[in-house]
Design a protein around this motif. Structure first.
Motif, PDB file in Angstrom:
ATOM      1  N   ALA A 187       4.136 -24.510  10.142  1.00 52.41           N
ATOM      2  CA  ALA A 187       3.856 -25.507   9.105  1.00 52.41           C
ATOM      3  C   ALA A 187       5.049 -26.443   8.929  1.00 52.41           C
ATOM      4  CB  ALA A 187       3.525 -24.814   7.785  1.00 52.41           C
ATOM      5  N   ARG A 188       6.236 -25.890   8.911  1.00 46.99           N
ATOM      6  CA  ARG A 188       7.442 -26.700   8.747  1.00 46.99           C
ATOM      7  C   ARG A 188       7.622 -27.655   9.929  1.00 46.99           C
ATOM      8  NH1 ARG A 188      12.424 -26.936  10.430  1.00 46.99           N
ATOM      9  NH2 ARG A 188      12.395 -25.061  11.695  1.00 46.99           N
ATOM     10  N   ARG A 189       7.439 -27.151  11.124  1.00 44.17           N
ATOM     11  CA  ARG A 189       7.679 -27.954  12.318  1.00 44.17           C
ATOM     12  C   ARG A 189       6.581 -28.990  12.572  1.00 44.17           C
ATOM     13  NH1 ARG A 189      11.220 -25.693  16.526  1.00 44.17           N
ATOM     14  NH2 ARG A 189      12.345 -23.930  15.652  1.00 44.17           N
ATOM     15  N   SER A 190       5.363 -28.700  12.146  1.00 47.65           N
ATOM     16  CA  SER A 190       4.236 -29.598  12.430  1.00 47.65           C
ATOM     17  C   SER A 190       3.875 -30.506  11.266  1.00 47.65           C
ATOM     18  CB  SER A 190       3.003 -28.777  12.804  1.00 47.65           C
ATOM     19  OG  SER A 190       2.560 -28.012  11.695  1.00 47.65           O
ATOM     20  N   GLN A 191       4.390 -30.183  10.078  1.00 46.36           N
ATOM     21  CA  GLN A 191       4.020 -30.897   8.851  1.00 46.36           C
ATOM     22  C   GLN A 191       2.532 -30.710   8.528  1.00 46.36           C
ATOM     23  OE1 GLN A 191       6.461 -32.476   6.837  1.00 46.36           O
ATOM     24  NE2 GLN A 191       7.629 -31.237   8.266  1.00 46.36           N
ATOM     25  N   ARG A 244       2.101 -19.276  18.874  1.00 47.27           N
ATOM     26  CA  ARG A 244       3.002 -18.852  17.779  1.00 47.27           C
ATOM     27  C   ARG A 244       3.643 -17.517  18.118  1.00 47.27           C
ATOM     28  NH1 ARG A 244       2.240 -17.089  13.325  1.00 47.27           N
ATOM     29  NH2 ARG A 244       0.006 -16.661  13.304  1.00 47.27           N
ATOM     30  N   TRP A 294       7.031 -17.450  16.068  1.00 46.09           N
ATOM     31  CA  TRP A 294       6.980 -18.287  14.871  1.00 46.09           C
ATOM     32  C   TRP A 294       5.981 -17.717  13.882  1.00 46.09           C
ATOM     33  CZ3 TRP A 294       6.309 -24.082  16.661  1.00 46.09           C
ATOM     34  CH2 TRP A 294       7.480 -24.513  17.278  1.00 46.09           C
ATOM     35  N   SER A 312      -0.129 -28.029   6.611  1.00 45.61           N
ATOM     36  CA  SER A 312      -0.017 -26.993   5.599  1.00 45.61           C
ATOM     37  C   SER A 312      -0.304 -25.604   6.174  1.00 45.61           C
ATOM     38  CB  SER A 312      -0.971 -27.265   4.439  1.00 45.61           C
ATOM     39  OG  SER A 312      -2.310 -26.985   4.820  1.00 45.61           O
ATOM     40  N   LYS A 313       0.369 -24.614   5.607  1.00 47.71           N
ATOM     41  CA  LYS A 313       0.137 -23.231   6.032  1.00 47.71           C
ATOM     42  C   LYS A 313      -1.326 -22.856   5.815  1.00 47.71           C
ATOM     43  CE  LYS A 313       1.519 -18.480   5.220  1.00 47.71           C
ATOM     44  NZ  LYS A 313       2.365 -17.574   4.438  1.00 47.71           N
ATOM     45  N   GLN A 368       3.486 -18.522  10.504  1.00 47.93           N
ATOM     46  CA  GLN A 368       2.706 -19.691  10.090  1.00 47.93           C
ATOM     47  C   GLN A 368       3.577 -20.632   9.272  1.00 47.93           C
ATOM     48  OE1 GLN A 368      -0.823 -18.149   8.161  1.00 47.93           O
ATOM     49  NE2 GLN A 368      -1.904 -17.947  10.108  1.00 47.93           N
ATOM     50  N   ASP A 369       4.489 -20.089   8.497  1.00 50.32           N
ATOM     51  CA  ASP A 369       5.408 -20.936   7.725  1.00 50.32           C
ATOM     52  C   ASP A 369       6.264 -21.806   8.649  1.00 50.32           C
ATOM     53  OD1 ASP A 369       4.775 -20.177   5.050  1.00 50.32           O
ATOM     54  OD2 ASP A 369       5.918 -18.323   5.309  1.00 50.32           O
ATOM     55  N   GLU A 370       6.758 -21.214   9.738  1.00 48.19           N
ATOM     56  CA  GLU A 370       7.583 -21.972  10.679  1.00 48.19           C
ATOM     57  C   GLU A 370       6.774 -23.076  11.345  1.00 48.19           C
ATOM     58  OE1 GLU A 370      11.040 -22.959  12.950  1.00 48.19           O
ATOM     59  OE2 GLU A 370      10.744 -21.864  11.096  1.00 48.19           O
TER      60      GLU A 370
END
Length: 81
Positions: A22-26, A11, A16, A28-29, A18-20
């Motif tokens: 989470a978005r890219r991996s689906q 990361r 990146w 949860s944060k 953690q939010d990014e």
């Protein structure tokens, strides 16, 4: 599969949040945070989803003998920086 230290390091390498991730991996944060703090052990599918997100961004995880795993950014990804 990746471990918590690799997740944090990758990361950072990619800049990146953690939010990014989470978005890219689906994933949860909250799951990412618990994993990176080594407070939880994610399911194998979660680890695969995290690793896939990094690999989709051009990261390759390399076995470095018994001492651990390194990472390398793909040539096409590093050339675009």
């Amino acid at each position: 599969m990746i471990n918590a230290k690799q997740c944090r390091a990758t990361r950072a390498w990619l800049s990146w949040s953690q939010d990014e991730l989470a978005r890219r991996s689906q994933v949860s944060k909250r799951a990412i945070a618990g994993f990176e703090l080594e407070k939880t052990v994610p399911h194998d599918r979660t680890l695969r989803d995290l690793q896939r997100a990094f690999e989709d961004a051009g990261i390759t995880f390399l076995m470095e003998g018994a001492k651990g795993i390194g990472l390398r950014e793909s040539q096409e990804n590093s050339a675009s920086d």
